[in-house]
Each structure stands twice: as C-alpha cells, then as structure tokens.
Design a protein around this motif. Structure first.
Motif, short mmCIF file in Angstrom:
data_model
loop_
_atom_site.label_atom_id
_atom_site.label_comp_id
_atom_site.label_asym_id
_atom_site.label_seq_id
_atom_site.Cartn_x
_atom_site.Cartn_y
_atom_site.Cartn_z
N THR A 162 -68.33 -75.24 82.18
CA THR A 162 -69.51 -75.70 82.89
C THR A 162 -69.68 -77.19 82.64
O THR A 162 -69.69 -77.63 81.49
N VAL A 163 -69.81 -77.94 83.72
CA VAL A 163 -69.95 -79.39 83.60
C VAL A 163 -71.34 -79.76 84.09
O VAL A 163 -71.79 -79.32 85.16
N ILE A 170 -70.12 -78.40 78.97
CA ILE A 170 -71.05 -77.67 78.10
C ILE A 170 -70.25 -76.61 77.36
O ILE A 170 -69.56 -75.80 77.96
N VAL A 171 -70.36 -76.61 76.04
CA VAL A 171 -69.66 -75.64 75.21
C VAL A 171 -70.63 -74.56 74.80
O VAL A 171 -71.73 -74.83 74.35
N ARG A 172 -70.25 -73.32 75.01
CA ARG A 172 -71.11 -72.17 74.70
C ARG A 172 -70.48 -71.35 73.58
O ARG A 172 -69.27 -71.27 73.48
N ARG A 173 -71.33 -70.71 72.82
CA ARG A 173 -70.85 -69.78 71.79
C ARG A 173 -70.41 -68.50 72.44
O ARG A 173 -70.93 -68.11 73.50
N LYS A 174 -69.51 -67.79 71.80
CA LYS A 174 -69.07 -66.50 72.34
C LYS A 174 -69.88 -65.39 71.80
O LYS A 174 -70.45 -65.39 70.80
#
Length: 174
Positions: A162-163, A170-174
């Motif tokens: 996601t930009v 954007i970095v998301r947790r798993k």
C-alpha cells in the motif's frame, strides 16, 4: 656425489618447519608472493639450507631471524610483527645442531607431527565431503510447500504494498 645424510636430514626438517610456519603457510596459500608463491617457498627452504651449509656453527639465532624476516618481506610482502621469525630461527638452529651431531630426534618428532596432521586433514576431508544431508532437507522443504492446503497458500501470498499519497509504502504487521 650425493649429499651427506645429515644435510639431507636437515633439509627435510627445514621443509617440515617451513610448511608448518603459519605466516609462510598463509603467504603461500593466499599467493601473497604472487602466482609463484609455492616455488618461492621451495627456494626459501633451499636458501636457508645453503646458508646454514656455508656458515655452519658461526651462525646465531639473531642472524637467522633477520634473514627469515627479510625474505618474508621481500618475497611475500609480509611484515611480521610477531615473534615467529625468532621462534622459527630458534627451531632451525636446534635442528641444525642436532643434525650436525647425528642426532635426529627433532627430525623424527617433526615427521610424526606431519603424519598426524596429514591423517587429520585426510579424515576431515572424508567427513566434510558428504553434503547429501543438506540436499535431502531441501528436497523435503520442496515437498512440504507443494503439499500445503489451499488456505495456507492464501496466507503465504503477500498483499500488494500500500502506497500513501506521498509515495511512501505502508508496512503492516502480520
């Protein structure tokens, strides 16, 4: 005319000492003296044997140390800051003194040590040569990934990054 047995014994001993001298061994293995490093080591051995032959008991350990250090610097581009030239010179002097008097105890000790090292190297080469375990583990991992359930494949697939409006991902947790 063949060389005197004591000289041959000394030459053999010098060869053992030089082949086990860590600084010289590294210099030869890493070609610090150029592509002809092996030949330089053999020349080094011959030079030292000839030097002892010409100067005999007039030599002292300090003279030999200077020669060893100088040849290592000139031929192998190695500046030795440890005491190895002194220790090797001392060992050479001991070997020479024994060989001249017909005592070959030190030579026998060097031979035995060489045999032990060679047998150790040979046995470690045999043990280290079998890489089939690693290949088997890789094959098992391939089988496991191919046998996954369909729902596991969805979890392994990552979502599209996601930009945001500024172009940052954007970095998301798993």
């Amino acid at each position: 005319m063949s060389a005197h047995p004591n000289k041959l014994a000394f030459e053999e001993g010098v060869s053992y000492i030089f082949h086990n001298w860590t600084a010289l061994k590294l210099a030869v293995e890493q070609d610090w003296g150029g592509v002809e490093s092996v030949e330089k080591r053999e020349w080094f051995i011959d030079t030292v044997v000839d030097y002892f032959d010409k100067h005999g008991k007039k030599l002292d350990v300090d003279d030999i140390e200077v020669i060893l250090s100088q040849i290592m610097t000139d031929e192998f581009n190695v500046t030795l800051e440890d005491d190895s030239p002194y220790l090797v010179a001392k060992h050479l002097f001991l070997l020479y003194s024994q060989c001249v008097s017909g005592n070959f105890e030190e030579l026998e000790r060097l031979r035995e040590r060489s045999k032990i090292q060679n047998s150790f190297i040979a046995s470690s080469c045999v043990k280290g040569g079998d890489d089939s375990d690693e290949e088997d583990e890789e094959d098992e991992e391939e089988v496991n990934t191919n046998n996954q359930k369909p729902e596991d494949k969805d979890e392994d697939m990552e979502e599209e990054p996601t930009v945001d409006a500024d172009g940052w991902e954007i970095v998301r947790r798993k």
